[in-house]
Design a protein around this motif. Structure first.
Motif, PDB file in Angstrom:
ATOM      1  N   LEU A  42       0.825  -1.204   0.000  1.00 23.55           N
ATOM      2  CA  LEU A  42       0.000   0.000   0.000  1.00 23.55           C
ATOM      3  C   LEU A  42       0.864   1.261   0.000  1.00 23.55           C
ATOM      4  CD1 LEU A  42      -2.794  -0.977   2.574  1.00 23.55           C
ATOM      5  CD2 LEU A  42      -3.060  -0.695   0.102  1.00 23.55           C
ATOM      6  N   ILE A  43       1.920   1.220   0.796  1.00 24.72           N
ATOM      7  CA  ILE A  43       2.826   2.373   0.870  1.00 24.72           C
ATOM      8  C   ILE A  43       3.485   2.623  -0.480  1.00 24.72           C
ATOM      9  CG2 ILE A  43       4.997   3.217   1.852  1.00 24.72           C
ATOM     10  CD1 ILE A  43       4.186   1.805   4.471  1.00 24.72           C
ATOM     11  N   GLU A  44       3.965   1.546  -1.101  1.00 31.69           N
ATOM     12  CA  GLU A  44       4.640   1.683  -2.395  1.00 31.69           C
ATOM     13  C   GLU A  44       3.686   2.258  -3.446  1.00 31.69           C
ATOM     14  OE1 GLU A  44       8.392   0.793  -4.531  1.00 31.69           O
ATOM     15  OE2 GLU A  44       7.751   1.162  -2.472  1.00 31.69           O
ATOM     16  N   ALA A  45       2.450   1.750  -3.464  1.00 27.50           N
ATOM     17  CA  ALA A  45       1.462   2.231  -4.436  1.00 27.50           C
ATOM     18  C   ALA A  45       1.112   3.697  -4.175  1.00 27.50           C
ATOM     19  CB  ALA A  45       0.206   1.369  -4.372  1.00 27.50           C
ATOM     20  N   ALA A  64      12.861   9.042  -3.033  1.00 23.84           N
ATOM     21  CA  ALA A  64      13.818   8.600  -2.015  1.00 23.84           C
ATOM     22  C   ALA A  64      13.236   7.509  -1.119  1.00 23.84           C
ATOM     23  CB  ALA A  64      14.259   9.790  -1.171  1.00 23.84           C
ATOM     24  N   SER A  65      11.910   7.460  -1.026  1.00 22.36           N
ATOM     25  CA  SER A  65      11.262   6.465  -0.161  1.00 22.36           C
ATOM     26  C   SER A  65      10.802   5.231  -0.922  1.00 22.36           C
ATOM     27  CB  SER A  65      10.050   7.103   0.538  1.00 22.36           C
ATOM     28  OG  SER A  65      10.442   8.222   1.312  1.00 22.36           O
ATOM     29  N   LEU A  66      10.870   5.269  -2.243  1.00 17.49           N
ATOM     30  CA  LEU A  66      10.403   4.145  -3.054  1.00 17.49           C
ATOM     31  C   LEU A  66      11.451   3.037  -3.148  1.00 17.49           C
ATOM     32  CD1 LEU A  66       8.580   5.970  -5.979  1.00 17.49           C
ATOM     33  CD2 LEU A  66       7.585   4.188  -4.542  1.00 17.49           C
ATOM     34  N   LYS A  67      10.978   1.815  -3.240  1.00 20.68           N
ATOM     35  CA  LYS A  67      11.879   0.673  -3.383  1.00 20.68           C
ATOM     36  C   LYS A  67      11.990   0.197  -4.827  1.00 20.68           C
ATOM     37  CE  LYS A  67      10.968  -0.971   1.316  1.00 20.68           C
ATOM     38  NZ  LYS A  67      10.465  -2.087   2.158  1.00 20.68           N
ATOM     39  N   ASP A  68      11.053   0.611  -5.661  1.00 23.83           N
ATOM     40  CA  ASP A  68      11.035   0.199  -7.066  1.00 23.83           C
ATOM     41  C   ASP A  68      12.052   1.030  -7.853  1.00 23.83           C
ATOM     42  OD1 ASP A  68      10.494  -0.415  -9.713  1.00 23.83           O
ATOM     43  OD2 ASP A  68       8.323  -0.493  -9.432  1.00 23.83           O
ATOM     44  N   GLY A  69      13.237   0.456  -8.040  1.00 29.19           N
ATOM     45  CA  GLY A  69      14.309   1.175  -8.724  1.00 29.19           C
ATOM     46  C   GLY A  69      13.998   1.483 -10.169  1.00 29.19           C
ATOM     47  N   ALA A  70      13.314   0.568 -10.848  1.00 33.35           N
ATOM     48  CA  ALA A  70      12.982   0.776 -12.258  1.00 33.35           C
ATOM     49  C   ALA A  70      12.023   1.954 -12.417  1.00 33.35           C
ATOM     50  CB  ALA A  70      12.358  -0.488 -12.843  1.00 33.35           C
ATOM     51  N   PHE A  71      11.054   2.036 -11.516  1.00 30.80           N
ATOM     52  CA  PHE A  71      10.101   3.151 -11.551  1.00 30.80           C
ATOM     53  C   PHE A  71      10.828   4.472 -11.315  1.00 30.80           C
ATOM     54  CE2 PHE A  71       7.299   6.130  -9.328  1.00 30.80           C
ATOM     55  CZ  PHE A  71       6.204   6.180 -10.178  1.00 30.80           C
TER      56      PHE A  71
END
Length: 284
Positions: A200-203, A264-271
């Motif tokens: 949910l956080i990532e989205a 900076a808080s996202l884990k999806d590097g590709a995004f």
């Protein structure tokens, strides 16, 4: 129509005279003075001249202002130079509750309130919307004027592009605040269910990134259109375009700052890489 797109006309014999009856469906695209001049030129081919004209029904004041500017050949004419127009603007502002300030004050006070939203993202969107609004004003006040007839197509195209950009940027004022609130809700949900909470956080962070990214891209478009307008509009309105340019640049800078914070808080590097690629052209 005599080749004029926004004119419907017909000829009649009235009291032994030829009468040309015309209906202008868009007086800004086909001004009344242009229609009159066309009839006058055609009549001259047959050795006659119009002896009078009449208006049936009501006519927009702007149409008469355009005709006056054309026939008097007034340089750099501005409708605000008309006494009645200036008085109406002043009196209208006084009669409104709080004048122009009444429209902007609630938002400014919300920004000043000790709450997270609205914040810099919403302010950036508002700055972009104001930039687009100023640009539309300048383009609209030059379009249809004799001195800028050769730029009519460009001015109309700029207005057509700026108008939806303004609406989208206005919508982003609320969208940015809502996306931030969604992030906060996602973090709260994560406390109850860590596994689903992370998703949910990532989205939510991606959405919170997409909104200011959209603001930056739209503000960039506005800035480019402002540059296009500079050489083809009334030079007396240069300060308005300078303000529009500064507001658009502020919108881009503020929106990109919000993008970076979320990335900076996202884990999806590709995004994150894709977003940074899109933002690279906006920084020039």
């Amino acid at each position: 129509s005599g080749g004029m797109r926004f004119l419907k006309g017909a000829g009649f014999l009235v009291r032994g005279l030829a009468q040309v009856s015309m209906n202008l469906t868009d007086f800004e695209q086909t001004p009344i003075h242009r229609a009159f001049e066309m009839v006058k030129r055609e009549a001259a081919r047959y050795g006659v001249m119009p002896i009078s004209s009449e208006i049936v029904g009501l006519i927009p004041k702007k149409a008469l202002e355009q005709a006056a500017e054309w026939f008097l050949q007034v340089e750099n004419f501005d409708s605000s130079l008309i006494l009645e127009n200036r008085l109406a603007a002043v009196m209208g502002g006084k009669m409104a509750v709080g004048g122009l300030r009444a429209g902007v004050e609630p938002f400014v006070e919300q920004l000043a309130a000790p709450t997270a939203t609205p914040g810099g993202g919403s302010a950036s969107a508002a700055a972009g919307a104001m930039a687009a609004g100023l640009a539309v004003m300048v383009a609209s006040m030059s379009r249809g004027k004799k001195a800028y007839q050769q730029h009519e197509t460009q001015l109309s195209a700029a207005i057509a592009s700026l108008t939806p950009l303004r609406e989208e940027l206005k919508a982003a004022v609320d969208a940015d605040a809502e996306s931030y609130n969604s992030v906060m809700k996602a973090y709260k949900a994560a406390k109850a269910d860590e596994k689903s909470g992370e998703r949910l956080i990532e989205a939510a962070l991606k959405e919170a990134t997409a909104v200011p990214l959209g603001v930056a891209e739209k503000a960039y478009e506005v800035a480019q259109l402002v540059k296009l307008l500079e050489p083809i509009t009334n030079p007396n309105m240069k300060s308005d375009l300078t303000t529009a340019s500064a507001l658009a640049r502020a919108a881009i800078t503020g929106a990109l700052a919000n993008v970076e914070i979320n990335l900076a808080s996202l884990k999806d590097g590709a995004f994150a890489a894709e977003v940074r690629q899109r933002t690279s052209r906006l920084r020039s």
